[in-house]
Design a protein around this motif. Structure first.
Motif, PDB file in Angstrom:
ATOM      1  N   CYS A   1      -9.564 -11.905 -23.439  1.00 44.00           N
ATOM      2  CA  CYS A   1      -8.078 -11.412 -23.893  1.00 44.00           C
ATOM      3  C   CYS A   1      -7.597  -9.820 -23.895  1.00 44.00           C
ATOM      4  O   CYS A   1      -6.884  -9.406 -23.609  1.00 44.00           O
ATOM      5  CB  CYS A   1      -7.800 -12.013 -25.169  1.00 44.00           C
ATOM      6  N   ASN A   2      -8.641  -9.364 -24.518  1.00 46.19           N
ATOM      7  CA  ASN A   2      -8.667  -7.735 -24.601  1.00 46.19           C
ATOM      8  C   ASN A   2      -8.634  -7.211 -23.643  1.00 46.19           C
ATOM      9  O   ASN A   2      -7.961  -5.915 -23.243  1.00 46.19           O
ATOM     10  CB  ASN A   2      -9.760  -7.130 -25.518  1.00 46.19           C
ATOM     11  N   VAL A   3      -9.030  -7.656 -22.279  1.00 42.98           N
ATOM     12  CA  VAL A   3      -9.133  -6.697 -20.861  1.00 42.98           C
ATOM     13  C   VAL A   3      -7.795  -6.533 -20.554  1.00 42.98           C
ATOM     14  O   VAL A   3      -7.132  -5.591 -20.218  1.00 42.98           O
ATOM     15  CB  VAL A   3      -9.921  -7.684 -19.892  1.00 42.98           C
ATOM     16  N   THR A   4      -6.852  -7.581 -20.809  1.00 45.49           N
ATOM     17  CA  THR A   4      -5.473  -7.353 -20.601  1.00 45.49           C
ATOM     18  C   THR A   4      -4.555  -5.988 -21.017  1.00 45.49           C
ATOM     19  O   THR A   4      -3.973  -5.313 -20.559  1.00 45.49           O
ATOM     20  CB  THR A   4      -4.552  -8.596 -20.877  1.00 45.49           C
ATOM     21  N   TYR A   5      -5.285  -5.993 -22.464  1.00 45.14           N
ATOM     22  CA  TYR A   5      -4.535  -4.644 -23.144  1.00 45.14           C
ATOM     23  C   TYR A   5      -5.152  -3.155 -22.641  1.00 45.14           C
ATOM     24  O   TYR A   5      -4.670  -2.306 -22.648  1.00 45.14           O
ATOM     25  CB  TYR A   5      -4.750  -4.993 -24.545  1.00 45.14           C
TER      26      TYR A   5
ATOM     27  N   MET B   1       2.958 -12.551 -19.533  1.00 38.42           N
ATOM     28  CA  MET B   1       1.507 -12.538 -19.252  1.00 38.42           C
ATOM     29  C   MET B   1       0.756 -12.254 -20.355  1.00 38.42           C
ATOM     30  O   MET B   1      -0.128 -12.837 -20.691  1.00 38.42           O
ATOM     31  CB  MET B   1       1.461 -10.933 -18.171  1.00 38.42           C
ATOM     32  N   PHE B   2       1.309 -11.466 -21.554  1.00 34.26           N
ATOM     33  CA  PHE B   2       0.522 -11.417 -22.634  1.00 34.26           C
ATOM     34  C   PHE B   2       0.643 -12.631 -23.424  1.00 34.26           C
ATOM     35  O   PHE B   2      -0.390 -13.238 -23.867  1.00 34.26           O
ATOM     36  CB  PHE B   2       1.279 -10.165 -23.686  1.00 34.26           C
ATOM     37  N   TYR B   3       1.966 -13.274 -23.361  1.00 35.29           N
ATOM     38  CA  TYR B   3       1.704 -14.538 -24.317  1.00 35.29           C
ATOM     39  C   TYR B   3       1.073 -15.674 -23.665  1.00 35.29           C
ATOM     40  O   TYR B   3       0.190 -16.468 -24.413  1.00 35.29           O
ATOM     41  CB  TYR B   3       3.275 -15.128 -24.720  1.00 35.29           C
ATOM     42  N   LYS B   4       1.275 -15.800 -22.417  1.00 30.75           N
ATOM     43  CA  LYS B   4       0.574 -16.897 -21.678  1.00 30.75           C
ATOM     44  C   LYS B   4      -0.874 -17.087 -21.643  1.00 30.75           C
ATOM     45  O   LYS B   4      -1.642 -18.123 -21.897  1.00 30.75           O
ATOM     46  CB  LYS B   4       1.232 -16.917 -20.141  1.00 30.75           C
TER      47      LYS B   4
END
Length: 152
Positions: A41-45, A138-141
């Motif tokens: 999940c952190n990869v997105t950030y 993108m973040f929420y899903k």
């Protein structure tokens, strides 16, 4: 329904759910343990705030991502269990649960504090320029998908 991650109450709700996770949390589907899921999940950030940590997709790959993946990632439809993922999101080695949990919470708070105006027209690592609504989706899903995967 896709909630607004730029809303403090929504960010706090997501963080509360993350705080329900423990090192013993088991997935309802998939192969990742809970610590790897947090890194995933952190990869997105990381690709949002420090994209230089990753090799940029070349022109052809970016075209493919925009043409075939973008709608799935930033659109309104939620993800299905056991869907495919990009290689940069595959976490092979063990990670520190508490460290990754704290980082994910900090990332969620950072997004909420920056607000939707910051993300309006901001370039995404894989998909080019996105609207704040697309960033939100993108973040929420992604978070909703994996928190549901781990039953919180």
């Amino acid at each position: 329904m896709i909630k607004n991650v730029f809303d403090k109450a929504v960010a706090d709700e997501i963080i509360s759910r993350i705080n329900l996770l423990s090192i013993e949390s088991k997935p309802k589907w998939g192969k990742m343990d809970v610590a790897r899921m947090l890194v995933h999940c952190n990869v997105t950030y990381t690709t949002t705030f420090t994209p230089e940590e990753f090799k940029k997709p070349n022109f052809l790959m970016k075209f493919m991502l925009k043409s075939f993946v973008k709608k799935t990632v930033v659109g309104e439809k939620m993800y299905k269990p056991n869907g495919p993922t990009s290689p940069i999101f595959i976490i092979a080695n063990e990670r520190d649960f508490e460290k990754e949990k704290a980082l994910l919470i900090a990332n969620i708070q950072k997004v909420q504090n920056l607000g939707s105006a910051y993300f309006e027209g901001k370039e995404n690592y894989s998909f080019g320029i996105l609207t704040s609504k697309e960033w939100n989706n993108m973040f929420y899903k992604h978070l909703e998908h994996h928190l549901t995967q781990f039953g919180v």
